[in-house]
Structures are given as C-alpha cells and as structure tokens.
Design a protein around this motif. Structure first.
Motif, PDB file in Angstrom:
ATOM      1  N   LEU A 128      30.119  -0.195 -11.396  1.00 38.69           N
ATOM      2  CA  LEU A 128      29.122   0.675 -12.189  1.00 38.69           C
ATOM      3  C   LEU A 128      30.122   2.132 -11.779  1.00 38.69           C
ATOM      4  N   PRO A 129      30.575   1.939 -10.911  1.00 38.11           N
ATOM      5  CA  PRO A 129      31.844   3.477  -9.929  1.00 38.11           C
ATOM      6  C   PRO A 129      31.691   3.657 -11.524  1.00 38.11           C
ATOM      7  N   VAL A 130      32.700   3.159 -12.045  1.00 35.26           N
ATOM      8  CA  VAL A 130      33.717   3.752 -13.098  1.00 35.26           C
ATOM      9  C   VAL A 130      33.050   3.900 -14.400  1.00 35.26           C
ATOM     10  N   ILE A 131      31.720   3.468 -14.499  1.00 34.27           N
ATOM     11  CA  ILE A 131      30.854   3.265 -15.462  1.00 34.27           C
ATOM     12  C   ILE A 131      30.096   4.871 -15.472  1.00 34.27           C
ATOM     13  N   GLU A 132      29.818   5.439 -13.741  1.00 40.31           N
ATOM     14  CA  GLU A 132      29.497   6.763 -12.918  1.00 40.31           C
ATOM     15  C   GLU A 132      30.266   8.052 -13.313  1.00 40.31           C
ATOM     16  N   TYR A 133      32.261   7.438 -13.241  1.00 39.27           N
ATOM     17  CA  TYR A 133      33.063   8.198 -13.155  1.00 39.27           C
ATOM     18  C   TYR A 133      33.316   8.502 -15.491  1.00 39.27           C
ATOM     19  N   TYR A 134      32.535   7.351 -15.839  1.00 40.36           N
ATOM     20  CA  TYR A 134      33.207   7.902 -17.235  1.00 40.36           C
ATOM     21  C   TYR A 134      31.679   8.753 -17.714  1.00 40.36           C
ATOM     22  N   ASN A 135      30.893   8.497 -16.839  1.00 40.03           N
ATOM     23  CA  ASN A 135      29.722   9.277 -17.101  1.00 40.03           C
ATOM     24  C   ASN A 135      29.582  10.977 -17.154  1.00 40.03           C
ATOM     25  N   SER A 136      30.371  10.963 -16.048  1.00 42.35           N
ATOM     26  CA  SER A 136      30.158  12.173 -15.546  1.00 42.35           C
ATOM     27  C   SER A 136      32.018  13.261 -15.970  1.00 42.35           C
ATOM     28  N   LYS A 137      32.178  12.405 -17.379  1.00 43.58           N
ATOM     29  CA  LYS A 137      32.852  13.031 -18.426  1.00 43.58           C
ATOM     30  C   LYS A 137      32.353  12.776 -20.062  1.00 43.58           C
ATOM     31  N   GLY A 138      30.883  12.892 -19.792  1.00 44.20           N
ATOM     32  CA  GLY A 138      30.230  12.745 -20.835  1.00 44.20           C
ATOM     33  C   GLY A 138      30.162  11.520 -22.162  1.00 44.20           C
ATOM     34  N   LYS A 139      31.383   9.913 -21.551  1.00 45.68           N
ATOM     35  CA  LYS A 139      31.474   9.650 -22.248  1.00 45.68           C
ATOM     36  C   LYS A 139      30.936   8.319 -22.762  1.00 45.68           C
TER      37      LYS A 139
END
Ligand code: ATP
Ligand SMILES: Nc1ccn([C@@H]2O[C@H](COP(=O)(O)O)[C@@H](O)[C@H]2O)c(=O)n1
Ligand code: MG
Length: 210
Positions: free
Chosen positions: A169-180
């Motif tokens: 989930l933290p990886v998904i959050e990382y990409y979410n913060s980049k709008g991806k």
C-alpha cells in the motif's frame, strides 16, 4: 545513449536493452483483487504484453534454478522475494517479448522493488492501475480460486494481506502522490470492472494521440 562508429565506419546507434523505449503500466491491488483476470482482458483489447511477477517467480521456481528453493519458501510464507531476482526475470521477459508495451502485474510490491526497478531500468510507469477491494471479498476469492496455488490457503493468505497492507500500500500511496494512480473498484463483477478499466486505457490513448 550516444552513437558509436562501427567496423565499417558508419555511425550507428549504440543500444543496450535499457535504451529501448518501453511503455509500462504497473497493475497493483491486494491478493485476489483481479489483476491477472483484468490483465488478460487488457491484452486482448489494447495490445499490451502481460508480465505477472508472481507467475515469473513460480516459473523460475519450477525451472530448477539455484533460487528455486528460496523463491518457494518466500511464496509459501507470503514474503517478497529480493528485487534483484524479480527484476532480472522481468527484464528478460520484456526483452524476449518483442513488444514495447507491458502490464507489469504484482510489481512493485514494496519500496525496495520500486526503487530498484527505477534505478536498474530507468523506467517510470505511465500510470498505476489499482484494483481496490475489501479484504473479506479477497479472502473469499483466493480460497475459491482452485488453480492449485500452494499459497491460496488461509494461513498464507493472511500473511499476504499483512504484507500487502504494510509494504505494498505505501508504494501505491507513493504513486498516488505523483498523480499516477488510476483507482478502480475491484469488488464489482468482472465485466463491470473491465468497463472501468477500458475507460482508463481509452482516455490514456486519447491523450497520446492528441
Ligand atoms: N471482479 C471479480 N469478481 C469476482 N471474482 C473475481 C473478480 N475478479 C477476479 N475474480 C476471481 O478471483 C480470483 C482471483 O483473481 P485473479 O487471479 O485475477 O487475482 P490476482 O489479483 O491476480 O491475485 P494474486 O495477487 O493472488 O495473483 C479468480 O478466481 C478470479 O476468477
Ligand atoms: N513483486 C513480487 C511479486 C510476487 N512475489 C511473490 O509471489 C507471490 C505471489 O504473487 P502473485 O502476484 O501471483 O499473488 C507473492 O505472495 C510473493 O511471495 C514477490 O516476491 N515479489
Ligand atoms: Mg495474479
């Protein structure tokens, strides 16, 4: 990379595998969220090749590789195999496919996967397709999958959920913060999920064509 002069004194492009322009979509979501099911549909409609990190690891395990025993133990314990092993398998599959568009399913699964893939390949995903689905539904699906996977048992399934919550989930959050991140409700019936998936890929194609 730059150009070099070959034996016949012609200027040619120096190219290594990492120079190729690959389009990559990471497909993420909890265990049993429908990544493999939807990737099969996307392949048919949008011309991508599907690379499941889990499938590649299982094939490596069964190939008699020196890493076979380690991979088997980690999969049966729901743990994430070291990135260097998985990335080599992904790179080889990309090179051998002849395609330049890939759905990478079940990867990156943790921060180590993510950072190592980016530094080894230099590839950033176009976007991340994320199937969101409650754990209760995931557990039901995995325990009824009947595809002979040794990790589809109650004990390993619970460990896979824990690893998903803590590391993936933290990886998904990382990409979410980049709008991806393109988040899809994965709890709907398969056909409805695919309708939502098609919208994501169609609007991405429109953007590329515009
Ligand atoms: N939207 C859906 N509704 C109901 N069942 C589904 C749905 N999508 C997939 N399934 C079923 O759930 C099971 C798991 O699906 P699938 O193998 O595609 O998940 P996955 O995300 O690839 O799982 P894993 O991470 O364990 O590889 C399969 O039996 C599949 O047929
Ligand atoms: N990046 C990854 C992906 C998977 N694994 C291991 O494989 C198991 C099964 O993966 P699925 O995507 O097919 O569910 C997973 O539980 C891990 O043990 C991995 O190590 N790294
Ligand atoms: Mg799968």
């Amino acid at each position: 990379m730059g150009s070099v002069v070959d034996a016949a004194n012609k200027e040619v492009n120096e190219s290594s595998p990492s120079d190729k322009k690959f389009t990559v979509v990471f497909v993420l979501g909890g265990p049993g969220s429908g990544k493999g099911t939807q990737c099969a549909n996307i392949v048919q409609h949008f011309g991508y090749s599907h690379l499941s990190a889990g499938d590649l690891l299982r094939a490596e395990q069964n190939s008699g590789s020196e890493n076979g025993e380690m991979i088997k133990n980690m999969i049966n314990d729901g743990q994430i195999v070291p990135s260097e092993v998985t990335i080599k398998l992904l790179q080889r599959a990309m090179e051998e496919s002849g395609n330049d568009k890939f759905l990478i399913d079940g990867f990156p699964r943790n921060e180590e996967n993510r950072a190592a893939f980016e530094s080894v390949t230099g590839i950033e995903p176009e976007f991340v397709l994320f199937f969101d689905c409650p754990e209760e539904e995931l557990e039901k699906r995995l325990l009824n999958r009947n595809q002979g996977r040794e990790d589809d048992n109650i004990k390993t399934t619970r460990k896979r959920f824990k690893v998903y919550m803590e590391s993936s989930l933290p990886v998904i959050e990382y990409y979410n913060s980049k709008g991806k991140v393109r988040k899809i409700d994965g709890s709907k019936p398969i056909e409805e999920v695919f309708e939502a998936v098609k919208e994501v890929f169609t609007s991405t194609n429109d953007k590329v064509a515009a």
